[in-house]
Design an enzyme around this catalytic site. Structure first.
Site, PDB file in Angstrom:
ATOM      1  N   TYR A 242      -0.469  -0.499  10.251  1.00  0.00           N
ATOM      2  CA  TYR A 242      -0.764  -1.071   8.945  1.00  0.00           C
ATOM      3  C   TYR A 242       0.484  -0.876   8.140  1.00  0.00           C
ATOM      4  O   TYR A 242       1.029  -1.823   7.321  1.00  0.00           O
ATOM      5  CB  TYR A 242      -2.127  -0.479   8.449  1.00  0.00           C
ATOM      6  CG  TYR A 242      -2.362  -0.895   7.060  1.00  0.00           C
ATOM      7  CD1 TYR A 242      -2.569  -2.287   6.857  1.00  0.00           C
ATOM      8  CD2 TYR A 242      -1.950  -0.294   5.837  1.00  0.00           C
ATOM      9  CE1 TYR A 242      -3.289  -2.735   5.615  1.00  0.00           C
ATOM     10  CE2 TYR A 242      -2.548  -0.849   4.691  1.00  0.00           C
ATOM     11  CZ  TYR A 242      -2.835  -2.083   4.370  1.00  0.00           C
ATOM     12  OH  TYR A 242      -3.144  -2.802   3.297  1.00  0.00           O
TER      13      TYR A 242
ATOM     14  N   SER B 155       0.799  -1.033   0.074  1.00  0.00           N
ATOM     15  CA  SER B 155       0.135  -0.109   0.045  1.00  0.00           C
ATOM     16  C   SER B 155       0.968   1.301   0.096  1.00  0.00           C
ATOM     17  O   SER B 155       2.188   1.356   0.633  1.00  0.00           O
ATOM     18  CB  SER B 155      -0.681  -0.068   1.222  1.00  0.00           C
ATOM     19  OG  SER B 155      -1.429   1.179   1.688  1.00  0.00           O
ATOM     20  N   SER B 156       0.511   2.199  -0.513  1.00  0.00           N
ATOM     21  CA  SER B 156       1.258   3.684  -0.903  1.00  0.00           C
ATOM     22  C   SER B 156       1.289   4.357   0.707  1.00  0.00           C
ATOM     23  O   SER B 156       1.932   5.047   0.819  1.00  0.00           O
ATOM     24  CB  SER B 156       0.401   4.468  -1.600  1.00  0.00           C
ATOM     25  OG  SER B 156      -0.944   4.859  -1.186  1.00  0.00           O
ATOM     26  N   CYS B 157       0.614   3.753   1.659  1.00  0.00           N
ATOM     27  CA  CYS B 157       0.828   4.417   2.984  1.00  0.00           C
ATOM     28  C   CYS B 157       1.936   3.840   3.705  1.00  0.00           C
ATOM     29  O   CYS B 157       2.565   4.375   4.617  1.00  0.00           O
ATOM     30  CB  CYS B 157      -0.373   3.920   3.818  1.00  0.00           C
ATOM     31  SG  CYS B 157      -0.400   2.275   4.527  1.00  0.00           S
TER      32      CYS B 157
ATOM     33  N   HIS C 164     -12.757   3.081   3.681  1.00  0.00           N
ATOM     34  CA  HIS C 164     -12.135   4.198   3.234  1.00  0.00           C
ATOM     35  C   HIS C 164     -12.646   5.270   2.649  1.00  0.00           C
ATOM     36  O   HIS C 164     -14.270   5.181   2.630  1.00  0.00           O
ATOM     37  CB  HIS C 164     -10.952   3.840   2.076  1.00  0.00           C
ATOM     38  CG  HIS C 164      -9.814   2.795   2.542  1.00  0.00           C
ATOM     39  ND1 HIS C 164     -10.077   1.120   2.451  1.00  0.00           N
ATOM     40  CD2 HIS C 164      -8.629   2.847   3.001  1.00  0.00           C
ATOM     41  CE1 HIS C 164      -8.789   0.759   2.750  1.00  0.00           C
ATOM     42  NE2 HIS C 164      -8.065   1.854   3.309  1.00  0.00           N
TER      43      HIS C 164
END
Length: 310
Positions: free
Chosen positions: A137, A108-110, A180
């Protein structure tokens, strides 16, 4: 992958996994293995090992994960850390133990630092502090991609990692407590329209910028990478385009056909100011997204109306 190669899609009931499963079916792959969470608990090492020993998949798409929006991440950080680390550890180890030819891990880009330059290049990983609201996460996902990297280094495996921008589409989570931003807004505007509510409340200032990828495009991208990408570095998967949450809310309002006003609750967090992926490396492999946001929202809203039971 050959059309009769044995392919395991982990998390085939989720947003990303279900799209990958649909794509494989549509492309004529005939030997796809799946298990529901009830049938196989991937946080359980013994169950995971026994599954791989029995089925011996040649290719693995690891889309199984515990996911959620800001609210869920803030409320359940221990769950987000533990569950994701256990799933990744068990599946990656079993893939090595039972001779999987190639594994594709969905990140994920997070995972990228909160304040890194935009658009985000792959090499910005671990160059600064993470966004506190989804740190657990992010750390779990970093552990997964690093594990792929380490297995490649130590054992010569072919495990690749892709970092995804925000996904949306059929089979998304529309629960207002855990979803989200995009599915939450879609449901909010739909219910406001049905109930003739005078306004819809949106978290934050609306100035934060986000990028969104329709999930069928994601499935197309990962199948392309599984068949064509041999690099050991992680690769960003997105559209290379972003917009403000204010603009997103306006677009969803139009798609739903809601007539009321939009109000922003500035007491709620914005999260990261901007998150846009640099998709140069992806484009260099020969892949580009096909479905623009407006069309994707229309497709998602159609699916929502046909499938969602409030």
């Amino acid at each position: 992958m050959n059309k009769d190669s044995k392919i395991y899609v982990g998390g085939h009931k989720g947003l990303a996994g279900s799209a990958i499963y649909r794509k494989l079916k549509n492309e004529g792959y005939t030997n796809i293995v799946t298990r529901t969470h009830k049938e196989l608990d991937l946080t359980n090492q013994q169950q995971t090992q026994e599954f791989f020993q029995k089925e011996r998949p040649e290719y693995v798409f690891l889309a199984a994960a515990k996911v959620g929006g800001i609210g869920a991440n803030v409320t359940y950080p221990a769950d987000f850390a533990y569950i994701n680390i256990m799933i990744e550890s068990n599946v990656i180890k079993a893939s090595y133990d039972y001779g999987v030819k190639k594994l594709l891990f969905l990140g994920s880009s997070c995972i990228y630092p909160r304040d890194c330059p935009q658009p985000i290049k792959e090499e910005y990983l671990l160059t600064g502090p993470l966004e506190p609201t989804n740190e657990a996460y992010a750390i779990a996902k970093i552990a997964g991609l690093k594990m792929c990297e380490y297995f490649n280094k130590q054992y010569g495996t072919n495990f690749i990692s892709v970092m995804l921008t925000n996904l949306y589409g059929p089979n998304d989570n529309f629960d207002l407590k855990t979803s989200h931003v995009l599915p939450a807004l879609l449901r909010k505007f739909h219910e406001a329209k049905i109930n003739n509510n005078p306004y819809v409340e949106v978290w934050g200032t609306g100035n934060q910028r986000r990028e969104f990828l329709y999930v069928d495009d994601l499935a197309d991208a990962v199948l392309h990478l599984m068949n064509n990408y041999e690099g050991k570095e992680l690769i960003d998967v997105g559209t290379g385009k972003d917009l403000t949450i204010k603009e997103l809310a306006q677009l969803i309002k139009e798609v739903v056909g809601y007539e009321g006003e939009i109000r922003f609750d500035t007491t709620k967090p914005d999260g990261v100011p901007r998150r846009l992926l640099d998709v140069t490396k992806l484009h260099n492999t020969g892949w580009r997204h096909k479905i623009e946001l407006k069309e994707g929202l229309e497709l998602t809203y159609q699916w929502f109306k046909e499938n969602w039971k409030s």
